[in-house]
Design an enzyme around this catalytic site. Structure first.
Site, short mmCIF file in Angstrom:
data_model
loop_
_atom_site.label_atom_id
_atom_site.label_comp_id
_atom_site.label_asym_id
_atom_site.label_seq_id
_atom_site.Cartn_x
_atom_site.Cartn_y
_atom_site.Cartn_z
N ASP A 396 35.47 43.29 47.92
CA ASP A 396 36.56 42.36 47.64
C ASP A 396 37.70 43.15 47.00
OD1 ASP A 396 38.29 40.41 46.66
OD2 ASP A 396 36.67 39.03 46.14
N HIS A 397 38.81 43.29 47.72
CA HIS A 397 39.90 44.14 47.24
C HIS A 397 40.63 43.54 46.04
CE1 HIS A 397 42.11 47.68 47.44
NE2 HIS A 397 42.91 47.46 48.47
#
Length: 424
Positions: A396-397
């Site tokens: 998850d950036h």
């Protein structure tokens, strides 16, 4: 004085016509409180309906293959008034009991059919049925943020849905009113082009599909690819496997991966976290429960191995074998697939060189593993054959940046290349 009571199916949320896949008792059997009576297949797992009290089964009103809903008559149990009145009343949703005699007022019975898992400090603050808790977990909703409109502040499904709509509306308004606009899929009559066959999706694939779609469109995925030299690990694994074959334990590479992933998570704790509902805080977990994707005839299931940091390779290998068998035989309970911190999806036994696994929200990362192969590696001034394992880390950036992801896979590769590091 003996009395006969009819046991009815309780409220199981929106689930209707749930199949009965196993019946554990028959007429004449003596049953004890909380002894499983029958098993249902609902959502992604199975659940047992337990006996609400001690007694003797008079007759069973359902059979394997029947579909039941709230209020369906399951069976009748004959019990004494003294036994019935002694049963403690629970605060969890009850198995419905329809009386056919005149019992004393204290004979109301409550038996949970789906365990709930909340921190002790939150249990007293949240009033919701197990089905609503499960629904909220599927959506990644913290029920402590939801205001209940039911009796005594009990949270309903409408409350959860309204909360989600409010959060989405706030998110869109915060972005200038622009939301993600997705065009409808085209409607095509495929029979115009040739012969077709329509095959319904399994219950598991329907549910998984909705969750995967939600996770894909709501989480900014990035996938980091890497390789790990597992030549020495594989040699040691085979030696260990020969030692434990007689005990019926299969030592797989996945058991080593579980330990190595936990070691990397301890080094980089952001990988063992979740975003809270506001999206402004990280919830850092101090436990290490790892989900393992299992391929079954009906679709993908992700049982969770708990406290991986406290277990050795052999114990993990044994538990992996047990949960994989349960998954394929549809014997996993709902709680067996809850509480994961990180997921491993291994396709190494099938093939492939790399892929992009979808994050299992509310987790922030998932590790994909492809088939290991012999490759020439330049080592000590010459090329030597080494067994290389492809790794695909989706993250998850919003939580993890690219540099940290590379550090994670590099550290993971280092641990797998020298399994002695697992004991450090």
């Amino acid at each position: 004085m003996a009395e006969i009571k009819q046991v009815l199916m309780p409220d199981i949320g929106d689930s209707k016509d749930v199949p009965v896949i196993e019946i554990m008792v028959k007429a004449g059997d003596t049953v004890k409180t909380e002894q499983p009576l029958l098993t249902l297949e609902t959502d992604k797992a199975t659940m047992d309906v337990p006996a609400p009290f001690d007694g003797v089964v008079k007759n069973v009103s359902v059979k394997v293959g029947d579909k039941v809903s709230e209020g369906t008559l399951i069976l009748s149990i004959e019990t004494s008034a003294t036994e019935t009145s002694a049963v403690a009343i629970s605060t969890t949703p009850p198995v419905s009991v329809q009386e056919t005699a005149n019992p004393p007022p204290a004979s109301s019975v409550a038996v949970p059919i789906t365990p709930t898992h909340l921190p002790n400090n939150l249990t007293s603050k949240v009033h919701a049925s197990p089905s609503i808790r499960h629904f909220a977990r599927e959506l990644g909703i913290d029920l402590t943020q939801v205001k209940g409109s039911g009796v005594n502040g009990r949270i309903t499904k409408n409350d959860v849905q309204s909360f989600v709509k409010t959060v989405l509306a706030q998110s869109q308004s915060g972005a200038g009113g622009g939301g993600l606009q997705i065009s409808a899929m085209p409607v095509v009559d495929f029979s115009k082009f040739g012969a077709i066959e329509t095959k319904p999706l399994s219950r598991i694939k329907k549910l998984s599909g909705a969750n995967l779609h939600r996770n894909w469109v709501s989480i900014p995925h990035i996938t980091q690819h890497d390789e790990a030299d597992i030549t020495e690990m594989e040699t040691f694994r085979k030696e260990l496997g020969e030692e434990y074959t007689k005990q019926g334990i299969k030592i797989t590479p996945l058991a080593f991966l579980l330990k190595a992933v936990v070691t990397a998570m301890q080094q980089y704790p952001d990988f063992n976290s979740s975003l809270d509902t506001s999206g402004e805080n990280l919830v850092l977990k101090k436990y290490f429960h790892i989900g393992v994707a299992v391929d079954t005839p009906d679709g993908l299931m992700v049982p969770v191995l708990r406290d991986v940091d406290q277990k050795g390779i052999v114990q993990l290998a044994k538990e992996l074998g047990e949960i994989s068998t349960k998954a394929r035989e549809k014997k996993l309970t709902a709680t067996a697939m809850q509480g994961g911190c990180f997921t491993i999806s291994s396709l190494g036994g099938i093939g492939g060189t790399a892929f992009t696994p979808i994050i299992n929200a509310p987790e922030v990362a998932i590790l994909g593993v492809s088939k290991a192969s012999i490759k020439p590696v330049f080592k000590e001034s010459e090329f030597v054959p080494r067994l290389m394992l492809p790794l695909s880390l989706s993250y998850d950036h919003r939580v993890i940046d690219g540099a940290e992801a590379v550090r994670f896979t590099s550290y993971l590769s280092k641990v797998l290349s020298d399994v002695r590091r697992l004991v450090l």
